[in-house]
Design a protein around this motif. Structure first.
Motif, PDB file in Angstrom:
ATOM      1  N   SER A   1       0.828  -1.202   0.000  1.00 30.62           N
ATOM      2  CA  SER A   1       0.000   0.000   0.000  1.00 30.62           C
ATOM      3  C   SER A   1       0.862   1.252   0.000  1.00 30.62           C
ATOM      4  O   SER A   1       0.590   2.209  -0.727  1.00 30.62           O
ATOM      5  N   ILE A   2       1.916   1.255   0.805  1.00 28.95           N
ATOM      6  CA  ILE A   2       2.805   2.420   0.856  1.00 28.95           C
ATOM      7  C   ILE A   2       3.482   2.633  -0.497  1.00 28.95           C
ATOM      8  O   ILE A   2       3.553   3.761  -1.002  1.00 28.95           O
TER       9      ILE A   2
ATOM     10  N   ILE B   1       3.076   5.909  -2.956  1.00 29.40           N
ATOM     11  CA  ILE B   1       4.237   6.656  -3.441  1.00 29.40           C
ATOM     12  C   ILE B   1       4.226   6.730  -4.969  1.00 29.40           C
ATOM     13  O   ILE B   1       4.499   7.773  -5.566  1.00 29.40           O
ATOM     14  N   ALA B   2       3.887   5.601  -5.612  1.00 24.08           N
ATOM     15  CA  ALA B   2       3.825   5.589  -7.077  1.00 24.08           C
ATOM     16  C   ALA B   2       2.743   6.529  -7.589  1.00 24.08           C
ATOM     17  O   ALA B   2       2.953   7.268  -8.562  1.00 24.08           O
TER      18      ALA B   2
ATOM     19  N   ILE C   1       1.128  11.588 -10.149  1.00 22.09           N
ATOM     20  CA  ILE C   1       0.370  12.843 -10.081  1.00 22.09           C
ATOM     21  C   ILE C   1       1.301  14.032 -10.238  1.00 22.09           C
ATOM     22  O   ILE C   1       0.985  15.016 -10.933  1.00 22.09           O
ATOM     23  N   PHE C   2       2.476  13.948  -9.612  1.00 28.06           N
ATOM     24  CA  PHE C   2       3.467  15.018  -9.728  1.00 28.06           C
ATOM     25  C   PHE C   2       3.895  15.206 -11.182  1.00 28.06           C
ATOM     26  O   PHE C   2       3.960  16.335 -11.692  1.00 28.06           O
TER      27      PHE C   2
END
Length: 300
Positions: free
Chosen positions: A25-26, A30-31, A36-37
């Protein structure tokens, strides 16, 4: 004691699975944040370009960087469409549509027949010829600009649509995709058809062509967008304003609008130029996804 031996590993396994799912999940979050960035980085210039086409020249010069205009105006697009003498944007769009469509249709015909020859027909030197042409295709396209122009000039195709339509019909990238796709089609189909008396053309037209439809659609989409977005070659072979495609016309607009600092009209022209390919992508997303899997459409 027996219950303890059975239960403890189960509890440890549950803890381990929770820890494993937590790590997944983490990593997923992060992905997502990273994607999104990247999306924001790529989207901001596009959004700014679109909104700039709705700004007045005064606001473009004086307001600095603002993502949204203070006053939304449509004068830039009105002026673009009314200018049919020095900057006929609609005529350029029509020229680009004609060139890209005709080029794409011929590409589909050429690469399907060529791919069939390299994949299904046996002749001496077939693989040697294929890989030799593949190696030549890795040379930068700019190396062939002068020889290509000499050929086009000798044929009398300068300032004609043929200068854009004919070159690039037998692109080795597209032929490679079609050949690989055809290699995944069982050759037992060819043998069964030959037993029934079918010729190579009959096998190609009636059997193979229907099975390679997904990859042909993908190659057609890439060919259309490549022809539409081509910039350097049209600038070289076109000097007549009325015959230019839209990419060569946009370069001309930098002189027409840039001298008067009509940035809003220049951006509006660029936005009009990308609308056809944007609509094509929106309606053909599934075929772009299919291009990732060369086995799509083939059921064993």
């Amino acid at each position: 004691m027996a219950n303890t031996v059975v239960t403890e590993p189960r509890i440890n396994n549950e803890k381990g699975s929770r820890k494993w799912s937590s790590n997944i999940s983490i990593s997923k979050y992060i992905a997502y944040l990273f994607l999104i960035f990247l999306c924001v980085i790529f989207a901001i210039p596009v959004i700014f370009g679109i909104t700039t086409s709705f700004r007045s020249q005064t606001e473009v010069v004086s307001a600095g960087f603002r993502l949204l205009p203070v006053n939304w105006i449509f004068d830039n697009y009105v002026n673009i469409l009314e200018n049919t003498s020095t900057a006929p944007i609609m005529l350029w769009l029509r020229n680009s549509l004609y060139i890209a469509t005709f080029h794409t249709l011929l590409v589909v015909v050429v690469i399907s027949i060529t791919g069939y020859g390299y994949s299904r027909m046996n002749f001496r030197g077939r693989d040697t010829l294929f890989f030799t042409l593949m190696g030549i295709s890795f040379f930068p396209g700019v190396v062939n600009l002068i020889p290509s122009y000499k050929i086009i000039d000798a044929l009398g195709w300068v300032n004609t649509s043929w200068a854009m339509i004919i070159p690039g019909l037998a692109g080795m990238g597209n032929i490679f995709l079609v050949r690989q796709f055809m290699n995944n089609i069982p050759k037992e189909l060819d043998e069964s058809a030959r037993v029934d008396g079918a010729s190579d053309f009959r096998i190609y037209f009636s059997i193979i062509l229907a099975l390679v439809k997904p990859v042909l659609i993908v190659c057609a989409l890439f060919s259309f967008t490549g022809s539409w977005n081509d910039f350097l070659w049209p600038v070289i072979v076109y000097t007549d304003v009325d015959k230019m495609p839209v990419t060569a016309g946009l370069l001309l607009l930098q002189d027409i609008y840039g001298n008067y600092r009509m940035i809003g009209q220049l951006m509006g022209s660029a936005i009009l130029a990308i609308i056809p390919t944007l609509l094509l992508f929106l309606f053909a997303q599934k075929y772009f996804v299919q291009s990732i899997n060369l086995n799509s459409g083939i059921k064993g």
